[in-house]
Motif scaffolding. Structure first.
Motif, short mmCIF file in Angstrom:
data_model
loop_
_atom_site.label_atom_id
_atom_site.label_comp_id
_atom_site.label_asym_id
_atom_site.label_seq_id
_atom_site.Cartn_x
_atom_site.Cartn_y
_atom_site.Cartn_z
N MET A 1 0.85 -1.17 0.00
CA MET A 1 0.00 0.00 0.00
C MET A 1 0.90 1.23 0.00
SD MET A 1 -2.88 1.30 2.75
CE MET A 1 -3.54 -0.32 2.94
N LEU A 4 0.41 7.06 3.05
CA LEU A 4 -0.70 8.00 3.06
C LEU A 4 -0.19 9.43 3.03
CD1 LEU A 4 -2.90 6.27 5.75
CD2 LEU A 4 -3.24 6.27 3.31
N THR A 8 -2.91 9.94 9.86
CA THR A 8 -4.13 9.25 10.23
C THR A 8 -4.17 9.06 11.74
OG1 THR A 8 -4.11 8.08 8.14
CG2 THR A 8 -5.51 7.19 9.84
N THR A 21 -12.89 6.70 1.83
CA THR A 21 -12.50 5.33 1.51
C THR A 21 -11.03 5.05 1.81
OG1 THR A 21 -14.21 5.19 -0.17
CG2 THR A 21 -12.43 3.60 -0.33
N ALA A 22 -10.14 5.96 1.47
CA ALA A 22 -8.71 5.73 1.67
C ALA A 22 -8.39 5.51 3.15
CB ALA A 22 -7.91 6.90 1.12
N GLU A 23 -8.97 6.32 4.01
CA GLU A 23 -8.70 6.19 5.44
C GLU A 23 -9.35 4.94 6.03
OE1 GLU A 23 -8.90 9.79 7.85
OE2 GLU A 23 -8.88 10.93 5.98
N ALA A 25 -9.95 2.18 4.43
CA ALA A 25 -9.16 1.04 3.93
C ALA A 25 -7.88 0.89 4.75
CB ALA A 25 -8.83 1.24 2.46
N PHE A 26 -7.27 1.99 5.12
CA PHE A 26 -6.07 1.95 5.94
C PHE A 26 -6.36 1.26 7.27
CE2 PHE A 26 -3.63 3.87 9.39
CZ PHE A 26 -2.34 3.55 9.02
N SER A 31 -7.44 -2.94 0.59
CA SER A 31 -7.22 -1.96 -0.47
C SER A 31 -8.48 -1.11 -0.63
CB SER A 31 -6.88 -2.65 -1.79
OG SER A 31 -8.02 -3.28 -2.32
N GLU A 32 -8.30 0.08 -1.16
CA GLU A 32 -9.44 0.95 -1.42
C GLU A 32 -10.42 0.28 -2.37
OE1 GLU A 32 -8.42 5.01 -2.46
OE2 GLU A 32 -6.51 4.77 -1.40
N GLN A 33 -9.88 -0.45 -3.35
CA GLN A 33 -10.74 -1.10 -4.33
C GLN A 33 -11.62 -2.16 -3.67
OE1 GLN A 33 -11.18 0.08 -7.20
NE2 GLN A 33 -12.61 -1.45 -7.92
N ARG A 36 -14.54 -0.37 -2.32
CA ARG A 36 -15.43 0.06 -3.41
C ARG A 36 -16.25 -1.11 -3.93
NH1 ARG A 36 -10.51 2.71 -5.22
NH2 ARG A 36 -10.56 4.84 -4.39
#
Length: 68
Positions: A1, A4, A8, A21-23, A25-26, A31-33, A36
């Motif tokens: 990954m 960032l 965070t 989404t990015a946070e 997922a972290f 993964s962000e995907q 999604r």
């Protein structure tokens, strides 16, 4: 990954009600995907809110899923 581009907070210190989404997922170590796909197929352990056509993940749901 990839690293960032923002600092965070720990999830237990988070004061916002929803995270992008990015946070999320972290915190979930996914993964962000993946997040999604959960939103698109509606088959994941979390359901996001949609705010201005963007996904937002409830901090309370993240804490519950992680047992925090």
């Amino acid at each position: 990954m990839a690293s960032l581009p923002y600092a965070t907070k720990r999830l237990c210190e988070e004061t916002r009600s929803h995270l992008p989404t990015a946070e999320a997922a972290f915190h979930l170590n996914r993964s962000e995907q993946t997040l999604r796909l959960w939103a698109c197929k509606e088959n994941g352990p979390l359901r996001p809110a949609r705010i201005h056509k963007r996904l937002a993940w409830a901090v309370a749901d993240l804490r519950h899923l992680l047992g925090a």
